[in-house]
Scaffold this motif. Structure first.
Motif, PDB file in Angstrom:
ATOM      1  N   ILE A   1       5.741  -7.277  -4.763  1.00 34.38           N
ATOM      2  CA  ILE A   1       5.404  -5.887  -4.418  1.00 34.38           C
ATOM      3  C   ILE A   1       3.991  -5.553  -4.871  1.00 34.38           C
ATOM      4  CG2 ILE A   1       6.003  -3.476  -4.880  1.00 34.38           C
ATOM      5  CD1 ILE A   1       8.930  -4.459  -5.198  1.00 34.38           C
TER       6      ILE A   1
ATOM      7  N   PRO B   1       1.659  -5.501  -1.217  1.00 30.64           N
ATOM      8  CA  PRO B   1       2.416  -4.247  -1.055  1.00 30.64           C
ATOM      9  C   PRO B   1       2.638  -3.826   0.396  1.00 30.64           C
ATOM     10  CG  PRO B   1       0.164  -3.788  -1.764  1.00 30.64           C
ATOM     11  CD  PRO B   1       0.337  -5.279  -1.850  1.00 30.64           C
TER      12      PRO B   1
ATOM     13  N   ALA C   1       7.518  -7.206   0.973  1.00 25.89           N
ATOM     14  CA  ALA C   1       7.485  -6.268  -0.157  1.00 25.89           C
ATOM     15  C   ALA C   1       8.537  -5.188   0.007  1.00 25.89           C
ATOM     16  CB  ALA C   1       6.087  -5.642  -0.268  1.00 25.89           C
TER      17      ALA C   1
END
Length: 266
Positions: free
Chosen positions: A245, A249, A254
């Motif tokens: 993540i 992102p 993610a």
């Protein structure tokens, strides 16, 4: 005497006038407008808070749906793998029966006066032979491997993917090949072996992301975390999901990682 009385009474009259003067309690226009603005702001804040609560509830519901869908996909992958393996075994058995039948027919047709050597029965090899890939490009090998994987010839696909990685280590398809080898093992629950291949993708190709040479890194990192989950190491799984993540992102992986963290209680 009159002057003395007037001097004494005048202050009393003046004090009475001061005390009986009415107090103006009407709010000023500026204060009234300020109160109205404050009330309007409070109303808007309340509306935003209510919408935020609703949106959070919807996001939670969607995340739960995504988690259920992915779990079903994992189960489907396992079922597909088992079906493909069963199909391979059936084909091998049919080939053995066909070869044995041909041999029996040939033996029956031989005359006693002129015995002939029966044709050797071809036994299925316990090892998958490496397909011929001499003077073939990395793209051609990858295409053959992917087609073999989709056809259920998983051992052939794995060997072809490995051949591509060894022959063309700098190919933009090398990371994809390692990833799909990991998926083959992951699909039937061999998390330990699959983990090794996903690690190779992350360790060797992260520096090339997001170029084609490293485009499978986020997916491999996600599967690396899920392998640890399958092996029972939830702490390591959480660590890798958070890393995914943080580093990638904006990827679909993610988003899936966030759902998986919720499932793991983080």
């Amino acid at each position: 005497m009159k002057k003395i009385l007037i001097a004494a009474v005048f202050p009393l009259l003046l004090a009475g006038c001061v005390q009986t003067q009415p107090v103006n309690t009407t709010p000023t226009p500026e204060k009234s407008a300020y109160n109205k603005k404050l009330e309007e702001l409070e109303r808007r804040v309340s509306e935003i808070e209510a919408k935020t609560i609703q949106n959070n509830a919807r996001i939670k519901t969607l995340n739960e749906r995504v988690a259920r869908v992915e779990d079903r996909l994992v189960e489907d992958e396992k079922d597909i793998y088992e079906l493909k393996k069963a199909s391979e075994q059936t084909k091998k058995i049919l080939n053995e029966i066909t070869v044995s039948a041909k041999s029996a027919i040939q033996s029956a047709n031989q005359t006693p006066q002129q015995p002939e050597e029966s044709a050797p029965v071809e036994q299925p090899s316990s090892e998958i032979q490496t397909p011929e890939v001499i003077n073939v490009s990395d793209e051609d090998i990858y295409k053959k491997a992917f087609n073999a994987m989709e056809s259920g010839e998983l051992d052939t696909a794995r060997i072809l993917f490995e051949t591509l990685v060894k022959r063309y280590p700098d190919s933009p398809l090398a990371d994809n090949s390692l990833y799909w080898i990991g998926e083959i093992f992951y699909s039937h629950g061999d998390y330990a072996t699959a983990l090794d291949y996903f690690k190779k993708v992350v360790d060797n190709y992260s520096k090339y992301y997001p170029s084609p040479k490293g485009n499978k890194v986020p997916a491999a990192l996600l599967k690396e975390a899920l392998c640890y989950k399958g092996l029972g190491d939830n702490t390591k799984a959480k660590q890798l999901l958070k890393q995914l993540i943080s580093k990638y992102p904006s990827t679909n992986e993610a988003a899936i990682a966030k759902v998986k963290l919720m499932e793991l209680g983080d």
